[in-house]
Design a protein around this motif. Structure first.
Motif, mmCIF file in Angstrom:
data_model
loop_
_atom_site.group_PDB
_atom_site.id
_atom_site.type_symbol
_atom_site.label_atom_id
_atom_site.label_comp_id
_atom_site.label_asym_id
_atom_site.label_seq_id
_atom_site.Cartn_x
_atom_site.Cartn_y
_atom_site.Cartn_z
ATOM 1 N N ILE A 46 -0.563 5.203 1.684
ATOM 2 C CA ILE A 46 -1.346 6.360 1.252
ATOM 3 C C ILE A 46 -0.576 7.212 0.247
ATOM 4 N N PHE A 47 0.762 7.251 0.380
ATOM 5 C CA PHE A 47 1.585 8.023 -0.556
ATOM 6 C C PHE A 47 1.539 7.399 -1.956
ATOM 7 N N ILE A 48 1.625 6.075 -2.014
ATOM 8 C CA ILE A 48 1.527 5.380 -3.298
ATOM 9 C C ILE A 48 0.158 5.630 -3.929
ATOM 10 N N ALA A 49 -0.888 5.582 -3.093
ATOM 11 C CA ALA A 49 -2.244 5.833 -3.604
ATOM 12 C C ALA A 49 -2.365 7.252 -4.160
ATOM 13 N N ALA A 50 -1.758 8.227 -3.462
ATOM 14 C CA ALA A 50 -1.804 9.619 -3.920
ATOM 15 C C ALA A 50 -1.058 9.787 -5.247
ATOM 16 N N LEU A 51 0.060 9.084 -5.397
ATOM 17 C CA LEU A 51 0.818 9.155 -6.646
ATOM 18 C C LEU A 51 0.039 8.519 -7.802
ATOM 19 N N ILE A 52 -0.566 7.369 -7.537
ATOM 20 C CA ILE A 52 -1.344 6.682 -8.575
ATOM 21 C C ILE A 52 -2.513 7.553 -9.037
ATOM 22 N N MET A 53 -3.146 8.243 -8.090
ATOM 23 C CA MET A 53 -4.289 9.099 -8.418
ATOM 24 C C MET A 53 -3.862 10.498 -8.848
ATOM 25 N N ARG A 54 -2.533 10.715 -8.943
ATOM 26 C CA ARG A 54 -1.960 11.969 -9.430
ATOM 27 C C ARG A 54 -2.448 13.188 -8.640
ATOM 28 N N LYS A 55 -2.378 13.103 -7.337
ATOM 29 C CA LYS A 55 -2.753 14.222 -6.490
ATOM 30 C C LYS A 55 -1.629 15.260 -6.466
ATOM 31 N N ASP A 56 -1.999 16.517 -6.376
ATOM 32 C CA ASP A 56 -1.027 17.611 -6.395
ATOM 33 C C ASP A 56 -0.428 17.815 -5.003
ATOM 34 N N LEU A 57 0.508 16.950 -4.634
ATOM 35 C CA LEU A 57 1.126 17.035 -3.310
ATOM 36 C C LEU A 57 2.040 18.253 -3.191
ATOM 37 N N ILE A 58 2.822 18.507 -4.225
ATOM 38 C CA ILE A 58 3.773 19.622 -4.181
ATOM 39 C C ILE A 58 3.037 20.957 -4.109
ATOM 40 N N GLY A 59 1.931 21.065 -4.819
ATOM 41 C CA GLY A 59 1.176 22.313 -4.834
ATOM 42 C C GLY A 59 0.560 22.681 -3.501
ATOM 43 N N HIS A 60 0.402 21.700 -2.622
ATOM 44 C CA HIS A 60 -0.198 21.948 -1.306
ATOM 45 C C HIS A 60 0.840 22.065 -0.196
ATOM 46 N N PHE A 61 2.112 22.142 -0.579
ATOM 47 C CA PHE A 61 3.167 22.281 0.429
ATOM 48 C C PHE A 61 3.033 23.598 1.196
ATOM 49 N N LYS A 62 2.363 24.576 0.603
ATOM 50 C CA LYS A 62 2.174 25.871 1.256
ATOM 51 C C LYS A 62 1.367 25.761 2.552
ATOM 52 N N TYR A 63 0.650 24.653 2.714
ATOM 53 C CA TYR A 63 -0.133 24.433 3.933
ATOM 54 C C TYR A 63 0.629 23.580 4.949
ATOM 55 N N ILE A 64 1.944 23.510 4.832
ATOM 56 C CA ILE A 64 2.746 22.607 5.653
ATOM 57 C C ILE A 64 2.578 22.867 7.147
ATOM 58 N N SER A 65 2.412 24.140 7.547
ATOM 59 C CA SER A 65 2.255 24.449 8.975
ATOM 60 C C SER A 65 0.978 23.828 9.530
ATOM 61 N N ARG A 66 -0.083 23.833 8.740
ATOM 62 C CA ARG A 66 -1.339 23.207 9.171
ATOM 63 C C ARG A 66 -1.171 21.693 9.255
ATOM 64 N N PHE A 67 -0.489 21.135 8.269
ATOM 65 C CA PHE A 67 -0.282 19.686 8.256
ATOM 66 C C PHE A 67 0.568 19.236 9.447
ATOM 67 N N ILE A 68 1.501 20.079 9.876
ATOM 68 C CA ILE A 68 2.322 19.743 11.046
ATOM 69 C C ILE A 68 1.446 19.676 12.295
ATOM 70 N N VAL A 69 0.519 20.623 12.431
ATOM 71 C CA VAL A 69 -0.408 20.606 13.572
ATOM 72 C C VAL A 69 -1.243 19.328 13.548
ATOM 73 N N PHE A 70 -1.755 18.970 12.357
ATOM 74 C CA PHE A 70 -2.532 17.734 12.219
ATOM 75 C C PHE A 70 -1.694 16.517 12.603
ATOM 76 N N ALA A 71 -0.422 16.529 12.199
ATOM 77 C CA ALA A 71 0.466 15.397 12.474
ATOM 78 C C ALA A 71 0.728 15.246 13.970
ATOM 79 N N VAL A 72 0.924 16.372 14.650
ATOM 80 C CA VAL A 72 1.204 16.328 16.098
ATOM 81 C C VAL A 72 -0.021 15.868 16.871
#
Length: 200
Positions: A46-72
């Motif tokens: 999925i990371f390779i797919a996101a890079l190929i499609m040029r998704k703004d991963l760094i710009g969404h780092f501000k939501y990291i706390s939400r992503f941690i909840v999703f991950a758990v």
């Protein structure tokens, strides 16, 4: 309509295949190691797919706390409970228990949070689904309280966590590209599961 039905069947097939491979490997590899490897592989793809499609991963780092909840909830707890649950039940039964997730989501959204309208037809469908799953498991096994019940409880708990995750994602991830959300919580989930695999 036909397209949606094909997508639904494809997802069901992929789920069943994944459950089959987990069951095959459980004799030689512990469930946590299997799940950690699964998360790492999924994240890489999925990371390779996101890079190929040029998704703004760094710009969404501000939501990291939400992503941690999703991950758990949606990765770590779900896959740990699935892995240990499958040690006690057959592949066929494990694949049927996938249907528990929408049932838990219905209970959360309609009966607990009241975020969706209440309909008696929906409740009737919920009760029929529970009865159908009980028939598949076997009332004799449920009453016997053996290892099958333990496996069912583990897997049901895993899908309960997934249902909670789905409800939270519907609120917290609204407006965020699903590919970005998935990349983050798969990556974080892989880190959590790998750490647990090394610890234990």
């Amino acid at each position: 309509m036909i397209k949606n039905f094909i997508v639904l069947l494809s997802v069901a097939f992929i789920w069943a295949t994944a459950i089959l491979f987990i069951k095959v490997n459980e004799g030689t590899v512990s469930p946590i190691v299997v799940m950690a490897g699964r998360a790492l592989t999924a994240f890489a793809v999925i990371f390779i797919a996101a890079l190929i499609m040029r998704k703004d991963l760094i710009g969404h780092f501000k939501y990291i706390s939400r992503f941690i909840v999703f991950a758990v909830l949606g990765i770590a707890l779900l896959w740990i409970f699935l892995g240990f649950g499958q040690e006690h039940i057959s592949v066929g039964l494990a694949s049927v228990l996938v249907t528990m997730q929408p049932l838990f989501t219905f209970v959360l959204l309609v009966l607990i949070l009241r975020a969706e309208p209440f309909h008696f037809v929906g409740v009737l469908g919920l009760l029929l689904s529970i009865f159908g799953i009980s028939l598949v498991i076997g009332f004799d096994k449920i009453l016997a309280e053996g290892s099958t019940v333990t496996g069912v409880l583990f897997i049901s708990a895993g899908f309960a966590f997934l249902a909670i995750n789905a409800v939270l994602a519907g609120k917290w991830a609204k407006g965020i590209d699903p590919l970005i959300t998935t990349t983050y919580f798969l990556g974080l989930g892989a880190i959590i599961l790998t750490a647990i695999a090394f610890i234990f």
